[in-house]
Design a protein around this motif. Structure first.
Motif, PDB file in Angstrom:
ATOM      1  N   PRO A  49      17.927  -4.973  10.042  1.00  0.00           N
ATOM      2  CA  PRO A  49      17.938  -3.393  10.524  1.00  0.00           C
ATOM      3  C   PRO A  49      17.601  -3.415  12.153  1.00  0.00           C
ATOM      4  O   PRO A  49      16.872  -4.376  12.386  1.00  0.00           O
ATOM      5  CB  PRO A  49      16.931  -2.794   9.682  1.00  0.00           C
ATOM      6  CG  PRO A  49      16.002  -3.595   9.220  1.00  0.00           C
ATOM      7  CD  PRO A  49      16.665  -5.166   9.208  1.00  0.00           C
ATOM      8  N   ASP A  50      18.093  -2.377  12.697  1.00  0.00           N
ATOM      9  CA  ASP A  50      17.633  -2.311  14.169  1.00  0.00           C
ATOM     10  C   ASP A  50      16.072  -2.198  14.192  1.00  0.00           C
ATOM     11  O   ASP A  50      15.707  -2.562  15.193  1.00  0.00           O
ATOM     12  CB  ASP A  50      18.367  -1.053  14.752  1.00  0.00           C
ATOM     13  CG  ASP A  50      20.053  -1.157  14.639  1.00  0.00           C
ATOM     14  OD1 ASP A  50      20.297  -2.480  15.053  1.00  0.00           O
ATOM     15  OD2 ASP A  50      20.845  -0.217  14.328  1.00  0.00           O
ATOM     16  N   ILE A  51      15.707  -1.239  13.104  1.00  0.00           N
ATOM     17  CA  ILE A  51      14.037  -1.178  13.369  1.00  0.00           C
ATOM     18  C   ILE A  51      13.668  -0.894  11.792  1.00  0.00           C
ATOM     19  O   ILE A  51      14.590  -0.229  11.043  1.00  0.00           O
ATOM     20  CB  ILE A  51      13.884   0.243  14.138  1.00  0.00           C
ATOM     21  CG1 ILE A  51      12.392   0.354  14.033  1.00  0.00           C
ATOM     22  CG2 ILE A  51      14.643   1.615  13.350  1.00  0.00           C
ATOM     23  CD1 ILE A  51      11.691  -0.358  15.086  1.00  0.00           C
ATOM     24  N   SER A  52      12.430  -1.487  11.751  1.00  0.00           N
ATOM     25  CA  SER A  52      11.796  -1.314  10.340  1.00  0.00           C
ATOM     26  C   SER A  52      10.443  -0.413  10.698  1.00  0.00           C
ATOM     27  O   SER A  52       9.805  -0.574  11.641  1.00  0.00           O
ATOM     28  CB  SER A  52      11.385  -2.894   9.750  1.00  0.00           C
ATOM     29  OG  SER A  52      12.666  -3.436   9.378  1.00  0.00           O
ATOM     30  N   ILE A  53      10.262   0.480   9.845  1.00  0.00           N
ATOM     31  CA  ILE A  53       9.342   1.459  10.001  1.00  0.00           C
ATOM     32  C   ILE A  53       8.249   1.138   8.536  1.00  0.00           C
ATOM     33  O   ILE A  53       8.789   1.212   7.568  1.00  0.00           O
ATOM     34  CB  ILE A  53       9.749   3.164   9.958  1.00  0.00           C
ATOM     35  CG1 ILE A  53      10.368   3.345  10.981  1.00  0.00           C
ATOM     36  CG2 ILE A  53       8.453   3.769   9.977  1.00  0.00           C
ATOM     37  CD1 ILE A  53      11.128   4.738  11.043  1.00  0.00           C
ATOM     38  N   LEU A  54       7.048   0.528   8.939  1.00  0.00           N
ATOM     39  CA  LEU A  54       6.435  -0.222   8.011  1.00  0.00           C
ATOM     40  C   LEU A  54       4.949   0.805   7.945  1.00  0.00           C
ATOM     41  O   LEU A  54       4.375   1.007   8.994  1.00  0.00           O
ATOM     42  CB  LEU A  54       6.105  -1.415   8.340  1.00  0.00           C
ATOM     43  CG  LEU A  54       7.360  -2.282   8.607  1.00  0.00           C
ATOM     44  CD1 LEU A  54       6.637  -3.713   9.228  1.00  0.00           C
ATOM     45  CD2 LEU A  54       8.347  -2.576   7.763  1.00  0.00           C
ATOM     46  N   ASP A  55       4.627   1.051   6.633  1.00  0.00           N
ATOM     47  CA  ASP A  55       3.348   1.708   6.498  1.00  0.00           C
ATOM     48  C   ASP A  55       2.435   0.747   6.665  1.00  0.00           C
ATOM     49  O   ASP A  55       2.511  -0.533   6.434  1.00  0.00           O
ATOM     50  CB  ASP A  55       3.137   2.095   4.863  1.00  0.00           C
ATOM     51  CG  ASP A  55       1.986   2.959   4.483  1.00  0.00           C
ATOM     52  OD1 ASP A  55       1.332   3.577   5.718  1.00  0.00           O
ATOM     53  OD2 ASP A  55       1.787   3.190   3.636  1.00  0.00           O
ATOM     54  N   ALA A  56       1.170   1.057   6.971  1.00  0.00           N
ATOM     55  CA  ALA A  56       0.072   0.093   7.537  1.00  0.00           C
ATOM     56  C   ALA A  56      -0.627  -0.612   6.268  1.00  0.00           C
ATOM     57  O   ALA A  56      -0.865  -1.836   6.162  1.00  0.00           O
ATOM     58  CB  ALA A  56      -0.986   0.636   8.380  1.00  0.00           C
ATOM     59  N   ARG A  57      -0.844   0.220   5.287  1.00  0.00           N
ATOM     60  CA  ARG A  57      -1.878  -0.180   3.998  1.00  0.00           C
ATOM     61  C   ARG A  57      -0.746   0.013   2.894  1.00  0.00           C
ATOM     62  O   ARG A  57      -0.523   1.203   2.636  1.00  0.00           O
ATOM     63  CB  ARG A  57      -3.136   0.855   4.028  1.00  0.00           C
ATOM     64  CG  ARG A  57      -3.824   0.512   5.165  1.00  0.00           C
ATOM     65  CD  ARG A  57      -5.028   1.246   5.113  1.00  0.00           C
ATOM     66  NE  ARG A  57      -5.873   1.324   6.291  1.00  0.00           N
ATOM     67  CZ  ARG A  57      -7.141   1.358   6.554  1.00  0.00           C
ATOM     68  NH1 ARG A  57      -7.573   1.895   5.520  1.00  0.00           N
ATOM     69  NH2 ARG A  57      -8.005   1.219   7.467  1.00  0.00           N
ATOM     70  N   LEU A  58      -0.465  -1.053   2.136  1.00  0.00           N
ATOM     71  CA  LEU A  58      -0.125  -1.382   0.885  1.00  0.00           C
ATOM     72  C   LEU A  58      -0.631  -1.809  -0.113  1.00  0.00           C
ATOM     73  O   LEU A  58      -1.702  -2.601   0.219  1.00  0.00           O
ATOM     74  CB  LEU A  58       1.330  -2.008   1.155  1.00  0.00           C
ATOM     75  CG  LEU A  58       2.345  -1.456   2.285  1.00  0.00           C
ATOM     76  CD1 LEU A  58       3.283  -2.533   2.863  1.00  0.00           C
ATOM     77  CD2 LEU A  58       3.194  -0.304   1.732  1.00  0.00           C
ATOM     78  N   PRO A  59      -0.437  -1.756  -1.514  1.00  0.00           N
ATOM     79  CA  PRO A  59      -1.136  -2.008  -2.633  1.00  0.00           C
ATOM     80  C   PRO A  59      -1.062  -3.840  -2.456  1.00  0.00           C
ATOM     81  O   PRO A  59      -2.120  -4.303  -2.934  1.00  0.00           O
ATOM     82  CB  PRO A  59      -0.459  -1.736  -3.847  1.00  0.00           C
ATOM     83  CG  PRO A  59       0.182  -0.670  -3.339  1.00  0.00           C
ATOM     84  CD  PRO A  59       0.457  -0.737  -1.933  1.00  0.00           C
TER      85      PRO A  59
END
Length: 218
Positions: A49-59
């Motif tokens: 993808p052109d950009i990935s938007i990633l949550d900082a904290r995941l299980p």
């Protein structure tokens, strides 16, 4: 205006749905989404993808780890960390992982879209000079020593933190690495420097003018 392709990583379905609706309404194309760090790490390089938007904290990990891992596969991939936590440690981790930005979830929707487009175009969202200040803060450069040339960039960061008295667990938290991974880095850098104990490395990095002599391995 070019349609920006986006990958979404967040473990909350409602958050992903909200982001999808917001971004699609602004002409972005969602090429994939996930609630799992492991799955995202596998899929993002393939989808490119052109950009990935990633949550900082995941299980099962962090978006910062995902950013680092996917960029180690393809450095052209752009990622931003989207989080609820205004955390200096996580900010440092995001910079070191090669993220294009660190965005708090309190941001307005229109501003998020604008930042995503800028990051997708290759722009850094961090203040100028922040990366250099963060790297300098992790590094306590000793005087030139030929042995240092054999260390990787990551091993040098680990060495600097050893000099600061951090344990493997604390170094892992600082650099967003698993404790086992840190242990491997420590073993590798000790071997390259000719040391047998981390205390020797700590003395070496703290007092560069008088590095301790390597202990011969018999």
């Amino acid at each position: 205006m070019k349609n920006v392709t986006v990958f979404l990583l967040d473990d909350h379905e409602l958050v992903r749905r909200g982001l999808r609706e917001l971004l699609e309404a602004e002409g972005c194309v969602i090429v994939g989404e996930s609630g799992s760090a492991e799955e995202a790490t596998r899929r993002i390089p393939a989808l490119a993808p052109d950009i990935s938007i990633l949550d900082a904290r995941l299980p099962d990990g962090t978006g910062i780890e995902v950013c680092r891992d996917v960029r180690s596969i393809d450095p052209s991939l752009s990622c931003v960390i989207l989080t609820s936590y205004d955390d200096d440690q996580a900010l440092r981790g995001a910079v070191l992982a090669g993220a294009s930005g660190y965005i708090l979830k309190e941001i307005l929707g229109s501003d998020l879209v604008g930042k995503a487009r800028r990051a997708a175009a290759g722009e850094s969202l961090f203040d100028p000079g922040l990366k250099e200040r963060i790297i300098a803060g992790l590094r306590d450069d000793p005087q030139e020593d030929v042995r240092l040339a054999g260390l990787t960039a990551q091993e040098k960061k680990v060495l600097a933190l050893i000099g600061g008295g951090l344990t493997n667990r604390e170094i892992g938290v600082e650099l967003f690495l698993a404790e086992k991974t840190v242990k491997n880095y420590v073993s590798s850098l000790l071997a390259k420097l000719g040391f047998q104990r981390r205390t020797q490395a700590a003395v070496y990095i703290s007092r560069p003018a008088e590095p301790p002599a390597p202990t011969p391995i018999r």
